[in-house]
Scaffold this active site. Structure first.
Site, PDB file in Angstrom:
ATOM      1  CE  LYS A  35      -0.399  -0.335   4.903  1.00 41.72           C
ATOM      2  NZ  LYS A  35      -1.134  -0.958   6.226  1.00 41.72           N
ATOM      3  NE  ARG A 133      -7.100   0.216  10.919  1.00 43.01           N
ATOM      4  CZ  ARG A 133      -5.726   0.080  10.399  1.00 43.01           C
ATOM      5  NH1 ARG A 133      -4.870   1.022  10.299  1.00 43.01           N
ATOM      6  NH2 ARG A 133      -5.428  -1.099   9.979  1.00 43.01           N
ATOM      7  CG  HIS A 162      -4.263  -4.826  12.076  1.00 42.46           C
ATOM      8  ND1 HIS A 162      -3.022  -5.107  11.243  1.00 42.46           N
ATOM      9  CD2 HIS A 162      -3.944  -3.207  11.849  1.00 42.46           C
ATOM     10  CE1 HIS A 162      -2.243  -4.106  11.037  1.00 42.46           C
ATOM     11  NE2 HIS A 162      -2.741  -3.115  11.471  1.00 42.46           N
ATOM     12  NE  ARG A 218      -3.054  -8.105   7.657  1.00 50.53           N
ATOM     13  CZ  ARG A 218      -3.493  -8.633   8.793  1.00 50.53           C
ATOM     14  NH1 ARG A 218      -4.308  -9.922   8.662  1.00 50.53           N
ATOM     15  NH2 ARG A 218      -3.652  -7.911   9.875  1.00 50.53           N
ATOM     16  CE1 TYR A 262      11.986  32.521   1.598  1.00 50.18           C
ATOM     17  CE2 TYR A 262      12.165  29.867   1.510  1.00 50.18           C
ATOM     18  CZ  TYR A 262      11.945  31.266   1.009  1.00 50.18           C
ATOM     19  OH  TYR A 262      11.659  31.295  -0.472  1.00 50.18           O
ATOM     20  CB  CYS A 309      13.651  26.373   1.093  1.00 50.26           C
ATOM     21  SG  CYS A 309      14.739  27.214   1.667  1.00 50.26           S
ATOM     22  CG  MET A 310       8.277  23.805  -1.931  1.00 43.91           C
ATOM     23  SD  MET A 310       7.222  24.679  -3.244  1.00 43.91           S
ATOM     24  CE  MET A 310       6.159  25.417  -1.818  1.00 43.91           C
ATOM     25  CG  ASP A 311      11.507  23.865  -4.582  1.00 46.23           C
ATOM     26  OD1 ASP A 311      10.495  22.966  -4.493  1.00 46.23           O
ATOM     27  OD2 ASP A 311      10.772  25.116  -4.675  1.00 46.23           O
TER      28      ASP A 311
HETATM   29  C1  PLP Z   1      -0.488  -1.688   6.827  1.00 47.21           C
HETATM   30  C2  PLP Z   1      -0.930  -2.903   7.313  1.00 47.21           C
HETATM   31  C3  PLP Z   1       0.041  -4.131   7.675  1.00 47.21           C
HETATM   32  C4  PLP Z   1       1.675  -3.970   7.413  1.00 47.21           C
HETATM   33  O1  PLP Z   1       1.769  -3.139   8.784  1.00 47.21           O
HETATM   34  P1  PLP Z   1       3.366  -2.956   9.249  1.00 47.21           P
HETATM   35  O2  PLP Z   1       3.185  -2.623  10.490  1.00 47.21           O
HETATM   36  O3  PLP Z   1       4.038  -2.284   8.040  1.00 47.21           O
HETATM   37  O4  PLP Z   1       4.190  -4.488   9.022  1.00 47.21           O
HETATM   38  C5  PLP Z   1      -0.864  -5.364   8.082  1.00 47.21           C
HETATM   39  N1  PLP Z   1      -1.995  -5.495   7.792  1.00 47.21           N
HETATM   40  C6  PLP Z   1      -2.913  -4.620   7.615  1.00 47.21           C
HETATM   41  C7  PLP Z   1      -4.309  -4.596   7.959  1.00 47.21           C
HETATM   42  C8  PLP Z   1      -2.346  -3.172   7.321  1.00 47.21           C
HETATM   43  O5  PLP Z   1      -3.107  -2.194   7.235  1.00 47.21           O
END
Ligand code: PLP
Length: 369
Positions: A35, A133, A162, A218, A262, A309-311
């Protein structure tokens, strides 16, 4: 090419995947969280290398991320972690994305699509065990599991949860969650329902909760070379994948008492050399690094002088010049002595995740390895 770039070392990614594989054993499945453009590293190339190294699934947070991976040619199963809109349901089919589900209302919308288009959808049931969540509370989860099981349009491909504090050295809360989750999975089985792939572990749980590996893990941040928390970083060997770097493109000498950037917040307390680097907060050099960040040039760390700065930003190269124009300047990365994204995060009171994700689109990703 612009000198400010993010080098993505795919060999380091392979190394990290091997460390994870060693922990989880040869038979479990591995989902790579890709992601947010693989935490800023470039989702397509990261996914491609990961699959080559034996990853089975990919985790995304937006339907558009799935579209990008499919259009690139990635065939691996995609799990959508976050909720999507009703409008996006057709794209779950178009791009063959498997959603996490936790409400019967949403399942009905998927069924409607299936009915109209004479198709079916595999879903993973998200069970909330304490994060609050997404995910149904364990009492509702049985009703939802039964609903999926009875539907001619839906298939239960997996069941998951999770962890919000699996990175803590205090493991009590997570252990309770694991128990709650195991009980829920057992009850689903007792109902005569096949739960499919059972999964729970994020990076932190991969590091220190072996009893939460189940059928699939995961990991996210450890793929990219950082521990979710410094307190547990010694439990796994990792190599940062990204080197965020630029070059000194201008050097000049200033007098004692002159100020830089700045707000004129930094003043030279001696005559010194100032280098200018063409990277700024629009690239992901956090403005909180103003007067605090440290940049690696020729094996030595030099302090950022004045506001980012920005850049562009400036570094204090000291009273005796040891650097030259076009020298490589590492903002964070994997060089010996360089700052890591976690060091930068400490200065900015955030986590390495955010530092990595904030490397902007303007910064070209250069893949090596
Ligand atoms: C982002 C995410 C992960 C991975 O999390 P990390 O802390 O980067 O390992 C696993 N499961 C779900 C549902 C997530 O949203």
């Amino acid at each position: 090419m612009r000198v400010t770039k993010a080098i993505i070392n795919l060999d380091n990614l392979s190394y990290n995947i091997k460390q994870i594989r060693e922990k989880i054993g040869p038979d479990r499945k591995m989902l790579m969280a890709v992601k947010a453009d693989a935490y800023g590293h470039g989702a397509c190339k990261v996914a491609e290398r990961g699959i080559k190294e034996g990853a089975d699934y990919l985790g995304i947070a937006a339907v558009s991320e799935g579209a990008e991976l499919r259009e690139y040619g990635i065939k691996a199963p995609l799990l959508l972690f976050s909720l999507c809109s009703i409008e996006e349901i057709s794209e779950l089919f178009k791009y063959n994305i498997t959603p996490f589900v936790c409400s019967i209302d949403f399942l009905r919308e998927i069924e409607n699509y299936c009915m109209t288009n004479k198709t079916t959808k595999t879903v993973h049931l998200k069970i909330d065990t304490g994060m609050n969540r997404v995910g149904c509370k364990s009492d509702d989860c049985f009703e939802t599991a039964r609903y999926i099981d009875k539907s001619r349009y839906l298939e239960l491909g997996g069941v998951c949860t999770h962890f919000p504090v699996s990175d803590s050295p205090d493991t009590v809360f997570t252990e309770k969650q694991i128990e709650r989750f195991k009980e829920a999975v057992e009850k689903i089985k007792e109902d005569g329902i096949n739960p499919g792939i059972v999964h729970a572990s994020n990076s932190a749980a991969v590091i220190q909760h072996e009893d939460a590996y189940f059928d699939m893990v995961r990991p996210g941040i450890i793929l990219y070379g950082y521990s979710p928390d410094r307190a547990i970083e010694d439990k796994i060997s990792l190599k940062p994948v990204m080197s965020f770097e630029s070059e000194i493109l201008y050097i000049k000498k200033i007098d004692k008492g002159e100020a830089v950037s700045y707000g004129l917040t930094w003043k030279a307390d001696e005559d010194c050399w100032i280098g200018t680097i063409p990277a700024g907060y629009a690239d992901g050099v956090n403005r909180l690094l103003s007067n605090k960040g440290k940049i690696l040039i020729n094996g030595e760390l030099y302090p950022i002088a004045g506001r980012v700065c920005m850049d562009q930003f400036m570094v204090n190269l000291g009273p005796e010049l040891k650097c030259s124009i076009y020298d490589r300047a590492v903002i964070f990365g994997y060089d010996d002595n360089s700052q890591g994204a976690d060091d930068v995060a400490d200065i900015c009171s955030t986590i390495s995740y955010e530092i990595l994700c904030n490397i902007s689109k303007r910064v070209e990703r250069v893949f090596k390895g």
